[in-house]
Design a protein around this motif. Sequence first.
Motif, PDB file in Angstrom:
ATOM      1  N   SER A  20     -21.115 -12.497  21.778  1.00  0.00           N
ATOM      2  CA  SER A  20     -20.195 -13.343  22.532  1.00  0.00           C
ATOM      3  C   SER A  20     -19.144 -13.868  21.563  1.00  0.00           C
ATOM      4  CB  SER A  20     -20.954 -14.503  23.171  1.00  0.00           C
ATOM      5  OG  SER A  20     -20.059 -15.408  23.780  1.00  0.00           O
ATOM      6  N   VAL A  21     -17.889 -13.735  21.937  1.00  0.00           N
ATOM      7  CA  VAL A  21     -16.787 -14.054  21.022  1.00  0.00           C
ATOM      8  C   VAL A  21     -15.793 -14.987  21.697  1.00  0.00           C
ATOM      9  CG1 VAL A  21     -14.858 -13.085  19.709  1.00  0.00           C
ATOM     10  CG2 VAL A  21     -17.009 -11.821  19.863  1.00  0.00           C
ATOM     11  N   ASN A  22     -15.335 -15.990  20.967  1.00  0.00           N
ATOM     12  CA  ASN A  22     -14.194 -16.800  21.398  1.00  0.00           C
ATOM     13  C   ASN A  22     -12.952 -16.291  20.682  1.00  0.00           C
ATOM     14  OD1 ASN A  22     -15.663 -18.641  23.025  1.00  0.00           O
ATOM     15  ND2 ASN A  22     -16.349 -19.696  21.177  1.00  0.00           N
ATOM     16  N   LEU A  30      -6.833  -7.960  21.669  1.00  0.00           N
ATOM     17  CA  LEU A  30      -8.242  -7.870  21.286  1.00  0.00           C
ATOM     18  C   LEU A  30      -8.656  -6.413  21.145  1.00  0.00           C
ATOM     19  CD1 LEU A  30     -11.000  -9.170  20.782  1.00  0.00           C
ATOM     20  CD2 LEU A  30     -11.374  -9.150  23.251  1.00  0.00           C
ATOM     21  N   LEU A  31      -8.220  -5.557  22.085  1.00  0.00           N
ATOM     22  CA  LEU A  31      -8.525  -4.136  22.000  1.00  0.00           C
ATOM     23  C   LEU A  31      -7.962  -3.536  20.718  1.00  0.00           C
ATOM     24  CD1 LEU A  31      -9.543  -1.450  23.201  1.00  0.00           C
ATOM     25  CD2 LEU A  31      -7.345  -1.273  24.405  1.00  0.00           C
ATOM     26  N   PHE A  62     -16.849  -7.577  28.970  1.00  0.00           N
ATOM     27  CA  PHE A  62     -16.222  -8.557  29.860  1.00  0.00           C
ATOM     28  C   PHE A  62     -15.113  -9.275  29.112  1.00  0.00           C
ATOM     29  CE2 PHE A  62     -20.649  -8.530  31.578  1.00  0.00           C
ATOM     30  CZ  PHE A  62     -20.362  -8.114  32.868  1.00  0.00           C
ATOM     31  N   PHE A  63     -14.154  -9.811  29.848  1.00  0.00           N
ATOM     32  CA  PHE A  63     -13.139 -10.701  29.285  1.00  0.00           C
ATOM     33  C   PHE A  63     -13.042 -11.871  30.246  1.00  0.00           C
ATOM     34  CE2 PHE A  63      -8.905 -12.144  28.021  1.00  0.00           C
ATOM     35  CZ  PHE A  63      -9.002 -12.045  26.635  1.00  0.00           C
ATOM     36  N   ASP A 161     -13.127 -23.433  16.581  1.00  0.00           N
ATOM     37  CA  ASP A 161     -14.150 -22.583  15.972  1.00  0.00           C
ATOM     38  C   ASP A 161     -15.408 -23.347  15.579  1.00  0.00           C
ATOM     39  OD1 ASP A 161     -12.581 -20.384  16.262  1.00  0.00           O
ATOM     40  OD2 ASP A 161     -11.866 -20.334  14.193  1.00  0.00           O
ATOM     41  N   PHE A 162     -15.284 -24.665  15.352  1.00  0.00           N
ATOM     42  CA  PHE A 162     -16.419 -25.424  14.837  1.00  0.00           C
ATOM     43  C   PHE A 162     -16.782 -26.620  15.705  1.00  0.00           C
ATOM     44  CE2 PHE A 162     -14.703 -23.082  11.276  1.00  0.00           C
ATOM     45  CZ  PHE A 162     -15.838 -22.593  10.655  1.00  0.00           C
TER      46      PHE A 162
END
Length: 334
Positions: A20-22, A30-31, A62-63, A161-162
Amino acid sequence: MYKTKSWGFDGADFLNCAVSVNTHLDCQKLLATCLSIEKKLGRARSNKKGYSDRPIDIDILFFDAEVINELNLTVPHPHLQDRNFVLHPLHDIASAVEHPILKKTISTLLAESLDEGIPEKIQRWLKNPQQELNLSRYNYIAIEGNIGAGKTTLATMISEDFNAKLILERFKDNPFLPKFYEDQSRYAFPLEMSFLADRYQQLLDDIGQYDLFKDFMIADYDSQKSLIFAKVTLSEDEYSLYKKLHSIMYKEIAKPDLYIYLYQNTERLLENIKKRGRAYEKDISENYLVDINQGYLNMIKNRRQENIKILDISEMDFVDNRVDYSNLLKQIIT
């Protein structure tokens, strides 16, 4: 992570996982990033039909809940519901996520799967690099820098991110700022006084209101900023009065336990200021930026006992270059 037999051809076993990515990238960017990573890790794509061995294959499953049908990209991935080597690791991290077209959760899709292949779960874990970057040991981080240094951008990226509470200076609402850049001698004192009051009120509100769901606070300015700019813009008598008021007002305000100063050379600062295109900043002079930078350095010299880091980012692009961003984070941590 799962080990599975080759699918669609006769070959070596595969290792499969789901993450899972933010990201702040749109789906096409992203691609492009995924394809770039594949290339760097040794994958050479060809026009041959069918499947074959490859060192890495990154798919966008998914996006969020978007449905995308473009020539080079289909999201959700059109075959994810047919492949157990996708469904098993995906189920581990997103069992309740609903497929936006099929209207079924990953848990349901796995239960209904007709794929007879059973992936073998192995005792090997991917390591999240952010776990090595422990910023939550700090309660309050302040990022400072000259005009156009990138402090707001960096503070925003770190907060996302944190899991930090983000405190941004509300300078855009100051009615004296455009007037100041037109006539500094006339509007310097009312500008600095309004900043003094606004920054004090905001810090009082934001620092005092703890967010139980955030790990720490990060701000793109510090209370000392007012003194630095006032020292440059005000006359000696005005600055003396200003400093007294500042001392009284900020006496009880919490101070950051990590202070970061982003240094950029003047040429880069002027480029950044021009790039962001704020009309009232177009006439900022090189000498003014030099004076502000010197003011920061003088202030830092007098705060040697505190946890201060000076980071030269003149040759960095931490927004578009992930390596630069990672190196910057490492400098902050060490």
